[in-house]
Scaffold this motif. Structure first.
Motif, short mmCIF file in Angstrom:
data_model
loop_
_atom_site.label_atom_id
_atom_site.label_comp_id
_atom_site.label_asym_id
_atom_site.label_seq_id
_atom_site.Cartn_x
_atom_site.Cartn_y
_atom_site.Cartn_z
N ALA A 184 0.82 -1.22 0.00
CA ALA A 184 0.00 0.00 0.00
C ALA A 184 0.85 1.26 0.00
N GLU A 185 2.02 1.19 -0.61
CA GLU A 185 2.94 2.33 -0.56
C GLU A 185 2.31 3.60 -1.13
N GLY A 186 1.64 3.50 -2.26
CA GLY A 186 1.06 4.68 -2.89
C GLY A 186 0.04 5.38 -2.00
N VAL A 187 -0.81 4.58 -1.36
CA VAL A 187 -1.83 5.15 -0.47
C VAL A 187 -1.18 5.80 0.75
N LEU A 188 -0.25 5.09 1.36
CA LEU A 188 0.41 5.61 2.55
C LEU A 188 1.23 6.87 2.23
N ARG A 189 1.90 6.88 1.10
CA ARG A 189 2.68 8.05 0.72
C ARG A 189 1.77 9.27 0.56
N THR A 190 0.60 9.05 -0.03
CA THR A 190 -0.37 10.14 -0.17
C THR A 190 -0.86 10.64 1.18
N ILE A 191 -1.13 9.70 2.10
CA ILE A 191 -1.59 10.08 3.43
C ILE A 191 -0.52 10.88 4.17
N TYR A 192 0.73 10.43 4.09
CA TYR A 192 1.82 11.12 4.78
C TYR A 192 2.06 12.52 4.20
N LEU A 193 1.86 12.65 2.89
CA LEU A 193 2.12 13.95 2.25
C LEU A 193 0.94 14.91 2.35
#
Length: 290
Positions: free
Chosen positions: A97-106
């Motif tokens: 889920a890297e893409g989703v988590l990266r969006t959440i963190y950013l």
């Protein structure tokens, strides 16, 4: 026509150059001049030495602002870089889920500082936020009232700032991690080196320029911090969370003391120069040697 073809770039850039020269460097020079005068509500142009700087360094409120800058800046930079690095290493494990988590963190970085400050003001409000919610769950003795405590309020600013900036730092570090030569990592893994040693002894040391860039960006944000403080604490309780930028604003627009505002602005600029100039020197020196 030949002259026009040769000089089109200069003609196009001339208005921007003049605007920057006047509205940036011109006003810096004007502010520096005003800082050496006895200007109050209206500017005065008769030079009066370093009177304003003497008043500035003798002002208790300025001492509070500078102490807060060191507390806020130090904690903000260190915590943001630690959390950003940890998040980057976590995402570098090629999780699903890297893409989703990266969006959440950013996502917090996409918000304005005013929105962040307002949201955290609600969250940290003892009568509305965390304290009230936990007391509503039955923990009647729970207390989390940093927002209204003069000695602790500056740490609420740190908390909100770290929440907003750590995702940006994560993106910088993640880009750095992905730029490391994968062959070096594979060779280390073949040699049986543990993963934590690969990061600590091989990958992270090669990211020194990214650490420096992150430090410069975060230090710049800390020194000029204004919106977040105004929205979250308003500089209070009293002036317990004043920073140099809020002090300058208060002197210029609330107290009608242009001389003090100008002198504090010049001190802020010198602090920024003290951080940025060595960085630029270190970055440009290899280019001159080539």
């Amino acid at each position: 026509m030949e002259w026009l073809e040769r000089n089109v770039p200069k003609v196009v850039l001339a208005p921007s150059f003049v605007a920057i020269l006047v509205f940036v460097y011109g006003f810096i020079a004007w502010t520096a001049w005003i800082s050496f005068t006895r200007s109050r509500l209206m500017p005065r142009y008769e030079l009066d030495g370093v009177t304003q700087y003497t008043r500035l360094f003798a002002a208790p409120r300025w001492d509070v602002a500078m102490n807060n800058l060191f507390i806020f800046g130090g904690l903000f930079i260190v915590i943001s870089m630690v959390i950003g690095l940890m998040l980057a290493i976590f995402l570098d494990q090629k999780i699903r889920a890297e893409g989703v988590l990266r969006t959440i963190y950013l996502y917090p970085m996409a918000l304005s500082l005013i929105v962040t400050g307002t949201a955290w003001k609600w969250i940290l409000n003892p009568g509305l936020g965390i304290q009230q919610a936990i007391r509503g769950w039955g923990f009647e003795d729970f207390t989390f009232d940093w927002l209204i405590q003069p000695d602790m309020a500056i740490y609420t600013v740190v908390l909100a700032a770290v929440w907003q900036a750590s995702g940006f730092v994560m993106a910088l570090f993640l880009a750095g991690l992905r730029s490391v030569d994968s062959e070096i990592i594979r060779a280390a893994q073949v040699d049986g080196i543990p993963t934590h040693r690969i990061y600590s002894a091989i990958i992270i040391p090669t990211m020194a320029p990214i650490f420096l860039s992150a430090f410069i960006v975060l230090a710049h944000l800390a020194i000029k911090a204004f919106d977040l403080v105004i929205a979250l604490t308003g500089g209070g309780p009293g002036y317990a969370t004043d920073l140099p930028a809020t002090y300058m604003y208060a002197m210029a627009f609330s107290r009608g003391d242009l001389g003090q505002a100008a002198s504090s602005a010049m001190i802020m600029m010198m602090v920024i120069f003290a951080i940025v100039v060595p960085y630029l020197y270190s970055e440009l020196r290899p280019r001159r040697d080539q």
